[in-house]
Scaffold this active site. Structure first.
Site, PDB file in Angstrom:
ATOM      1  N   LYS A 276       0.823  -1.212   0.000  1.00  0.00           N
ATOM      2  CA  LYS A 276       0.000   0.000   0.000  1.00  0.00           C
ATOM      3  C   LYS A 276       0.866   1.275   0.000  1.00  0.00           C
ATOM      4  CE  LYS A 276      -3.772  -2.372   2.392  1.00  0.00           C
ATOM      5  NZ  LYS A 276      -4.734  -2.342   3.518  1.00  0.00           N
TER       6      LYS A 276
ATOM      7  N   TYR B 285     -12.720  -3.385  -2.938  1.00  0.00           N
ATOM      8  CA  TYR B 285     -13.213  -3.254  -1.550  1.00  0.00           C
ATOM      9  C   TYR B 285     -14.740  -3.225  -1.480  1.00  0.00           C
ATOM     10  CZ  TYR B 285      -8.465  -2.381   0.209  1.00  0.00           C
ATOM     11  OH  TYR B 285      -7.141  -2.501   0.571  1.00  0.00           O
TER      12      TYR B 285
ATOM     13  N   ASN C 235      -1.992  -0.070   7.072  1.00  0.00           N
ATOM     14  CA  ASN C 235      -1.446  -1.334   7.588  1.00  0.00           C
ATOM     15  C   ASN C 235      -0.575  -2.041   6.557  1.00  0.00           C
ATOM     16  OD1 ASN C 235      -3.456  -2.139   5.887  1.00  0.00           O
ATOM     17  ND2 ASN C 235      -4.508  -3.477   7.321  1.00  0.00           N
TER      18      ASN C 235
ATOM     19  N   HIS D 104      -1.962  -5.651   1.703  1.00  0.00           N
ATOM     20  CA  HIS D 104      -3.199  -6.432   1.559  1.00  0.00           C
ATOM     21  C   HIS D 104      -2.816  -7.795   0.998  1.00  0.00           C
ATOM     22  CE1 HIS D 104      -7.179  -7.734   0.187  1.00  0.00           C
ATOM     23  NE2 HIS D 104      -6.538  -8.146  -0.898  1.00  0.00           N
TER      24      HIS D 104
ATOM     25  N   GLU E 177      -8.903 -11.805  -7.382  1.00  0.00           N
ATOM     26  CA  GLU E 177      -8.021 -10.641  -7.214  1.00  0.00           C
ATOM     27  C   GLU E 177      -6.848 -10.664  -8.191  1.00  0.00           C
ATOM     28  OE1 GLU E 177      -9.044  -9.508  -2.567  1.00  0.00           O
ATOM     29  OE2 GLU E 177      -7.091 -10.398  -3.012  1.00  0.00           O
TER      30      GLU E 177
HETATM   31  P1  CMP Z   1      -7.018  -4.867   3.786  1.00  0.00           P
HETATM   32  O1  CMP Z   1      -6.418  -6.193   4.095  1.00  0.00           O
HETATM   33  O2  CMP Z   1      -6.559  -4.174   2.548  1.00  0.00           O
HETATM   34  O3  CMP Z   1      -8.623  -5.053   3.723  1.00  0.00           O
HETATM   35  C1  CMP Z   1      -9.504  -3.993   3.931  1.00  0.00           C
HETATM   36  C2  CMP Z   1      -8.806  -2.767   4.448  1.00  0.00           C
HETATM   37  O4  CMP Z   1      -9.659  -1.835   5.065  1.00  0.00           O
HETATM   38  C3  CMP Z   1      -7.848  -3.177   5.560  1.00  0.00           C
HETATM   39  O5  CMP Z   1      -6.771  -3.884   5.023  1.00  0.00           O
HETATM   40  C4  CMP Z   1      -7.545  -1.836   6.180  1.00  0.00           C
HETATM   41  O6  CMP Z   1      -6.579  -1.112   5.443  1.00  0.00           O
HETATM   42  C5  CMP Z   1      -8.900  -1.128   6.039  1.00  0.00           C
HETATM   43  N1  CMP Z   1      -9.693  -1.140   7.276  1.00  0.00           N
HETATM   44  C6  CMP Z   1     -10.222  -2.210   7.907  1.00  0.00           C
HETATM   45  N2  CMP Z   1     -10.917  -1.815   8.999  1.00  0.00           N
HETATM   46  C7  CMP Z   1     -10.826  -0.460   9.041  1.00  0.00           C
HETATM   47  C8  CMP Z   1     -11.335   0.535   9.918  1.00  0.00           C
HETATM   48  N3  CMP Z   1     -12.069   0.219  10.985  1.00  0.00           N
HETATM   49  N4  CMP Z   1     -11.047   1.823   9.665  1.00  0.00           N
HETATM   50  C9  CMP Z   1     -10.294   2.162   8.588  1.00  0.00           C
HETATM   51  N5  CMP Z   1      -9.778   1.262   7.709  1.00  0.00           N
HETATM   52  C10 CMP Z   1     -10.048  -0.029   7.940  1.00  0.00           C
END
Ligand code: CMP
Length: 158
Positions: free
Chosen positions: A13, A53, A116, A119, A130
């Protein structure tokens, strides 16, 4: 013993790119023994992010998540290996960076729920969708990886 060589999708990311973590993270996958079958830099637009998403479309963070993913290019990879979907998920760690265990990518490099770092596909079914979403078939490379014979024992190989 099951010999399921799976392909899974990874997105590094914008926070991984901005924090100069791309090389460290890709090195972890290489050292684990995963095979990179595709990799490219991509500026993700609203269309692909909405599709990717879509399961979060009713969540309050949906728009902010897409904005975050558009802040800079991402690096997308397709990784192949025995049971690679679970292997890669385990290497990434749980979603919330600050509780992800040390040793995982999120545990070592992140503090946030949204920023984070990475993904990865959550199931084989999702992974198939995907990989197709992010890569054309001629971007997925078929080649012999010279270390396969030492990474796996004979019974585990294709
Ligand atoms: P990812 O594995 O890409 O899948 C969905 C993404 O949504 C997750 O990682 C986070 O980056 C984001 N995400 C999940 N929960 C939250 C939340 N409560 N607030 C903001 N972002 C979120």
């Amino acid at each position: 013993m099951s010999n399921i060589f799976e392909r899974t999708l990874v997105i590094l990311k914008p926070d991984a790119l901005q924090r100069n973590l791309l090389g460290d993270i890709i090195a972890r996958f290489e050292k684990k023994g995963l095979k990179i079958v595709a990799m490219k830099m991509m500026a993700l637009d609203d269309v692909i992010l909405t599709e990717h998403y879509i399961h979060h479309k009713d969540k309050p963070f949906f728009t902010k998540l897409k904005d975050f993913m558009k802040q800079s290019p991402c690096v997308v990879l397709c990784l192949e290996g025995l049971e690679s979907v679970k292997v890669v998920r385990d290497l990434c760690g749980p979603t919330l960076g600050r509780v992800a265990p040390p040793g995982t990518i999120r545990g070592d490099f992140s503090m946030s729920i949204q920023a984070n770092i990475i993904h990865s596909s959550d199931s084989l079914e999702t992974a198939k969708q995907e990989v197709k979403r992010f890569f054309k078939s001629d971007e997925l490379y078929e080649y012999k990886k010279m270390d396969t014979d030492i990474v796996y024992i004979e019974e585990e190989r294709k």
